[in-house]
Design a protein around this motif. Sequence first.
Motif, short mmCIF file in Angstrom:
data_model
loop_
_atom_site.label_atom_id
_atom_site.label_comp_id
_atom_site.label_asym_id
_atom_site.label_seq_id
_atom_site.Cartn_x
_atom_site.Cartn_y
_atom_site.Cartn_z
N ASP A 183 0.83 -1.21 0.00
CA ASP A 183 0.00 0.00 0.00
C ASP A 183 0.87 1.26 0.00
O ASP A 183 0.61 2.21 -0.74
CB ASP A 183 -0.92 0.02 1.23
N ARG A 184 1.91 1.25 0.84
CA ARG A 184 2.79 2.41 0.93
C ARG A 184 3.62 2.58 -0.34
O ARG A 184 3.81 3.71 -0.82
CB ARG A 184 3.69 2.27 2.16
N CYS A 185 4.11 1.46 -0.89
CA CYS A 185 4.84 1.53 -2.17
C CYS A 185 3.95 2.11 -3.26
O CYS A 185 4.36 2.99 -4.02
CB CYS A 185 5.29 0.12 -2.61
N TRP A 186 2.74 1.60 -3.35
CA TRP A 186 1.80 1.98 -4.41
C TRP A 186 1.50 3.48 -4.34
O TRP A 186 1.57 4.19 -5.35
CB TRP A 186 0.52 1.17 -4.26
N THR A 187 1.20 3.95 -3.12
CA THR A 187 0.88 5.38 -2.93
C THR A 187 2.07 6.25 -3.30
O THR A 187 1.96 7.20 -4.07
CB THR A 187 0.46 5.65 -1.48
N HIS A 188 3.24 5.89 -2.77
CA HIS A 188 4.42 6.73 -2.99
C HIS A 188 4.86 6.70 -4.45
O HIS A 188 5.20 7.75 -5.02
CB HIS A 188 5.57 6.27 -2.08
N PHE A 189 4.86 5.52 -5.05
CA PHE A 189 5.29 5.39 -6.44
C PHE A 189 4.42 6.26 -7.35
O PHE A 189 4.92 6.93 -8.27
CB PHE A 189 5.21 3.93 -6.88
N HIS A 190 3.11 6.26 -7.10
CA HIS A 190 2.20 7.00 -7.97
C HIS A 190 2.10 8.48 -7.62
O HIS A 190 1.42 9.24 -8.31
CB HIS A 190 0.83 6.32 -8.00
N GLN A 191 2.80 8.89 -6.56
CA GLN A 191 2.89 10.31 -6.22
C GLN A 191 4.21 10.92 -6.69
O GLN A 191 4.43 12.11 -6.52
CB GLN A 191 2.75 10.51 -4.71
N THR A 192 5.08 10.09 -7.26
CA THR A 192 6.39 10.58 -7.70
C THR A 192 6.50 10.43 -9.22
O THR A 192 5.94 9.51 -9.80
CB THR A 192 7.53 9.78 -7.03
N PRO A 193 7.21 11.35 -9.85
CA PRO A 193 7.28 11.32 -11.32
C PRO A 193 8.30 10.30 -11.82
O PRO A 193 9.25 9.94 -11.12
CB PRO A 193 7.72 12.74 -11.67
N ASP A 194 8.09 9.85 -13.06
CA ASP A 194 9.12 9.06 -13.74
C ASP A 194 10.38 9.90 -13.91
O ASP A 194 10.31 11.13 -14.02
CB ASP A 194 8.64 8.64 -15.14
#
Length: 379
Positions: free
Chosen positions: A173-184
């Motif tokens: 859950d934490r990975c998913w949230t953080h990954f999708h809040q950060t840019p490529d």
Amino acid sequence: MGALTFALEGGAPGSVARAGRITTDHGEIATPIFMPVGTVGSVKAVSQQQLKEEVQAQIILGNTYHLYLRPGLEVLEKAGGLHRFNGWDRPILTDSGGYQVFSLSGTRKIQEEGVVFQSHIDGSRHLFSPEKVMDIQRTIGGDIAMAFDECPPYPCERNYAERSMHLTHRWLDRCWTHFHQTPDKYGYTQNLFPIVQGSVFPELRKASCEYVASKGAVGNAIGGLSVGEPEEEMYSICAACCDALPADRPRYLMGVGTPWNILECIDRGVDMFDCVLPTRNGRNAMLFTSRGVINIDNKKWELDFSPIDDGIGCAFSAYYSKAYLRHLVKAKEILGLTIASVHNLAFYLWLVGEARKHILAGDFAGWKREQVEVLKQRL
């Protein structure tokens, strides 16, 4: 530039084996596929040119734990990511470091926040949290990043496996949230795969597959196998996971395995594999060939001037003789490690390529049964 896509191209009668095509911003990957492991930004003893020309690798791995420690994130970021740093212009998958942390059982502490561990290089202490692991993988720049997970040991109690699975889900859950809040980074799309855990307990694996599938990720991974459990147990868990995971997304079985393991797991619906076995065993004189397994150290090969393997369409494997490779291995000549490693990787890529051909031709099940018997032979 866009998210990873997966297209199914064919199935195998009498099996759930399938052939497909993964598309990333760094190119296409025909599945089923084997991914050579490039731990510190290189596949041991094998050049990038050899990976392309002899092995015909379509995607390689980078290891988050090792690359974070050395050369470090500053070097990788200034280089423009791992692709530019090591000159590999095809897809790269980065693991999460979870398995390496699992391997450091004597020097790490697992807690809700993440894992505190000591570097194997200098003993310095570090924290891997789900958020930090996402940031590290963004900086490394793989096309596919893996969620941070805990890999439980085998054997383990059911209660431990269940607690570990729930921790992996909370970290996801934490990975998913953080990954999708950060840019490529670096101008191309990076993609996140969650990891299924649950040890060898079918009901836990089913629950984990359902949780992972609920994320709607572009691909999913099966972790925590090939850690000491019997082969048949691995196959049954693999089959259950493939049955429970979405059929329209690639399925990646992490860290598996021997050539016959790979064929059996393709038969159960897996699309992607990685393992250190071909290079590690190659460096220790074990060759996998289209006729069976060879210990090139044995005296029986001393006067065998036939090619290492002329049945896999690899010029490298057909160029050198068994006698010459044995001589290099006995003399501890570095070239011997390279030849053995390149050959074993070329054999693995040939094997998954043949599997794909037979899936598309509709005769995979019979071909697989014959191949497994041949490949297990000790020559």
